[in-house]
Design an enzyme around this catalytic site. Structure first.
Site, PDB file in Angstrom:
ATOM      1  N   ALA A 123     -86.549  12.179  60.502  1.00 23.65           N
ATOM      2  CA  ALA A 123     -87.918  12.152  61.040  1.00 23.65           C
ATOM      3  C   ALA A 123     -88.703  13.285  60.371  1.00 23.65           C
ATOM      4  CB  ALA A 123     -87.930  12.272  62.569  1.00 23.65           C
TER       5      ALA A 123
ATOM      6  N   HIS B 114     -89.865  20.172  56.737  1.00 22.67           N
ATOM      7  CA  HIS B 114     -88.657  19.770  55.978  1.00 22.67           C
ATOM      8  C   HIS B 114     -88.968  19.709  54.482  1.00 22.67           C
ATOM      9  CE1 HIS B 114     -87.802  17.566  59.917  1.00 22.67           C
ATOM     10  NE2 HIS B 114     -86.737  18.336  59.791  1.00 22.67           N
TER      11      HIS B 114
ATOM     12  N   GLU C 221     -87.178  29.155  59.348  1.00 22.19           N
ATOM     13  CA  GLU C 221     -87.261  30.230  60.346  1.00 22.19           C
ATOM     14  C   GLU C 221     -87.733  29.689  61.697  1.00 22.19           C
ATOM     15  OE1 GLU C 221     -89.723  33.324  58.752  1.00 22.19           O
ATOM     16  OE2 GLU C 221     -88.034  34.225  57.678  1.00 22.19           O
TER      17      GLU C 221
ATOM     18  N   ASP D 139     -86.212  27.625  63.427  1.00 25.91           N
ATOM     19  CA  ASP D 139     -85.004  27.759  64.250  1.00 25.91           C
ATOM     20  C   ASP D 139     -84.377  29.109  63.908  1.00 25.91           C
ATOM     21  OD1 ASP D 139     -84.649  24.865  65.453  1.00 25.91           O
ATOM     22  OD2 ASP D 139     -85.295  24.650  63.377  1.00 25.91           O
TER      23      ASP D 139
ATOM     24  N   ARG E 282     -89.767  16.565  67.097  1.00 26.09           N
ATOM     25  CA  ARG E 282     -89.980  16.267  68.518  1.00 26.09           C
ATOM     26  C   ARG E 282     -91.464  16.196  68.884  1.00 26.09           C
ATOM     27  NH1 ARG E 282     -85.294  19.460  68.733  1.00 26.09           N
ATOM     28  NH2 ARG E 282     -83.540  18.432  69.762  1.00 26.09           N
TER      29      ARG E 282
HETATM   30  P1  AMP Z   1     -84.071  19.570  61.931  1.00 24.52           P
HETATM   31  O1  AMP Z   1     -84.296  18.286  61.235  1.00 24.52           O
HETATM   32  O2  AMP Z   1     -84.949  19.804  63.107  1.00 24.52           O
HETATM   33  O3  AMP Z   1     -82.613  19.848  62.214  1.00 24.52           O
HETATM   34  O4  AMP Z   1     -84.514  20.695  60.893  1.00 24.52           O
HETATM   35  C1  AMP Z   1     -83.935  20.767  59.623  1.00 24.52           C
HETATM   36  C2  AMP Z   1     -84.355  22.056  58.978  1.00 24.52           C
HETATM   37  O5  AMP Z   1     -85.771  22.097  58.859  1.00 24.52           O
HETATM   38  C3  AMP Z   1     -83.939  23.299  59.793  1.00 24.52           C
HETATM   39  O6  AMP Z   1     -83.492  24.316  58.903  1.00 24.52           O
HETATM   40  C4  AMP Z   1     -85.221  23.668  60.464  1.00 24.52           C
HETATM   41  O7  AMP Z   1     -85.299  25.048  60.796  1.00 24.52           O
HETATM   42  C5  AMP Z   1     -86.237  23.318  59.400  1.00 24.52           C
HETATM   43  N1  AMP Z   1     -87.564  23.133  59.995  1.00 24.52           N
HETATM   44  C6  AMP Z   1     -87.899  22.341  61.032  1.00 24.52           C
HETATM   45  N2  AMP Z   1     -89.206  22.465  61.324  1.00 24.52           N
HETATM   46  C7  AMP Z   1     -89.713  23.372  60.463  1.00 24.52           C
HETATM   47  C8  AMP Z   1     -91.006  23.944  60.262  1.00 24.52           C
HETATM   48  N3  AMP Z   1     -92.042  23.613  61.029  1.00 24.52           N
HETATM   49  N4  AMP Z   1     -91.161  24.841  59.272  1.00 24.52           N
HETATM   50  C9  AMP Z   1     -90.116  25.186  58.493  1.00 24.52           C
HETATM   51  N5  AMP Z   1     -88.871  24.696  58.627  1.00 24.52           N
HETATM   52  C10 AMP Z   1     -88.664  23.805  59.598  1.00 24.52           C
END
Ligand code: AMP
Length: 278
Positions: free
Chosen positions: A32, A37, A148, A150, A187
């Protein structure tokens, strides 16, 4: 760009890249995809010869079953976006492919995991560590990119790499935000339009914390934020002011050279997190 569903397929592809002397940058995601990303993949593209992205909604890191069920998925769109960002390999495994056997491995992260997300989402970081460790084993990247956004997860991954002696450089990348400040997140799609309007409060409060720091104590800033959250549509899990490295709460502004304000709160049934350098 190749889309590969098996671990063996990815192992073969990266072995070939390595034999050709190419460096591999890796970005693990749950799909998503949004600009946050894609920023990570662009950073990886700048610093490596090839970029590998994984898309896997990791069931064992969800402590809330409903959150897992409702997690947005759109593989077709994700693949198109990654193609446009010059990604070489997309690894999109099934749960069975990632976990042929049940894992009961317990990772230890000491005090890094007893606070904030670790405290409010029991088992979450064990699930994250399990999947990232397995992905590192398969992709064997030289560098791997994490947001960052997370902040605690980034610290946990750095610790994982140390504890397990994994030869990978973990790179943290800045938070990408919507024009109104909301940190991008998969989300966010689940917010109603009125919730989406209210959601901007989170970052506004973090920014306020930043300016209040000049003339208020740590405790006063914490109180200010929690009172404001109480009067809003949000329900607060935590707002913590922590040392950026140890993630332990600080009670004085000068007790650490690098301090982070971290917040997690529900808007309806969507849980949002954000953080800011203080
Ligand atoms: P996720 O798909 O939510 O597991 O996120 C995958 C990676 O993208 C993780 O390293 C997250 O910290 C990073 N990520 C998610 N949202 C953001 C954002 N708004 N800015 C920078 N990195 C992000």
């Amino acid at each position: 760009m190749r889309v590969i569903e098996t671990a063996k397929g990815v192992e073969d592809a990266v072995t070939q890249y390595r034999q050709d002397g190419k460096t591999i940058g890796f970005v693990p995601t749950m799909g998503a995809l949004h600009e946050g990303h894609l920023y990570l993949t662009d950073c990886a593209r700048e610093e490596n010869d090839v970029v590998v992205v994984s898309i896997f909604v990791n069931p064992i890191q969800f402590n809330d079953k409903k959150d897992l069920e409702k997690y947005p998925r759109d593989l077709e769109r994700d693949i198109k976006l990654l193609h446009e960002h010059d990604v070489a390999v997309v690894f999109a495994p099934t749960v069975k492919e990632m976990y042929p056997e049940e894992s009961d491995r317990k990772y230890e992260f000491g005090e890094l995991e007893t606070v904030m997300e670790g405290k409010f989402r029991p088992g979450h970081f064990n699930g994250v560590a399990t999947v990232v460790h397995r992905l590192f084993d398969i992709v064997k990247p030289q560098k791997s990119y994490f947001g960052e956004k997370d902040f605690q997860q980034l610290a946990i991954i750095k610790q994982l790499v140390k504890n397990e002696n994994i030869d990978v450089d973990v790179v943290g990348c800045r938070i990408i935000r919507e024009a109104d400040g909301l940190a991008m997140s998969s989300r966010n799609q689940r917010l109603s339009s009125s919730e989406r309007k209210s959601s901007t409060l989170l970052y506004r409060l973090l920014q306020e914390a930043q300016s209040l720091k000049k003339n208020k104590t740590v405790e006063e800033v914490k109180q200010y934020i929690s009172e404001n959250i109480k009067q809003s549509d949000f329900e607060l899990d935590y707002f913590e002011i922590v040392d950026s490295i140890t993630l332990q709460p600080v009670d004085e502004w000068d007790s650490s050279t690098s301090i982070r304000g971290c917040i997690a709160a529900y808007l309806g049934n969507v849980r949002l997190i954000d953080n800011i350098a203080l």
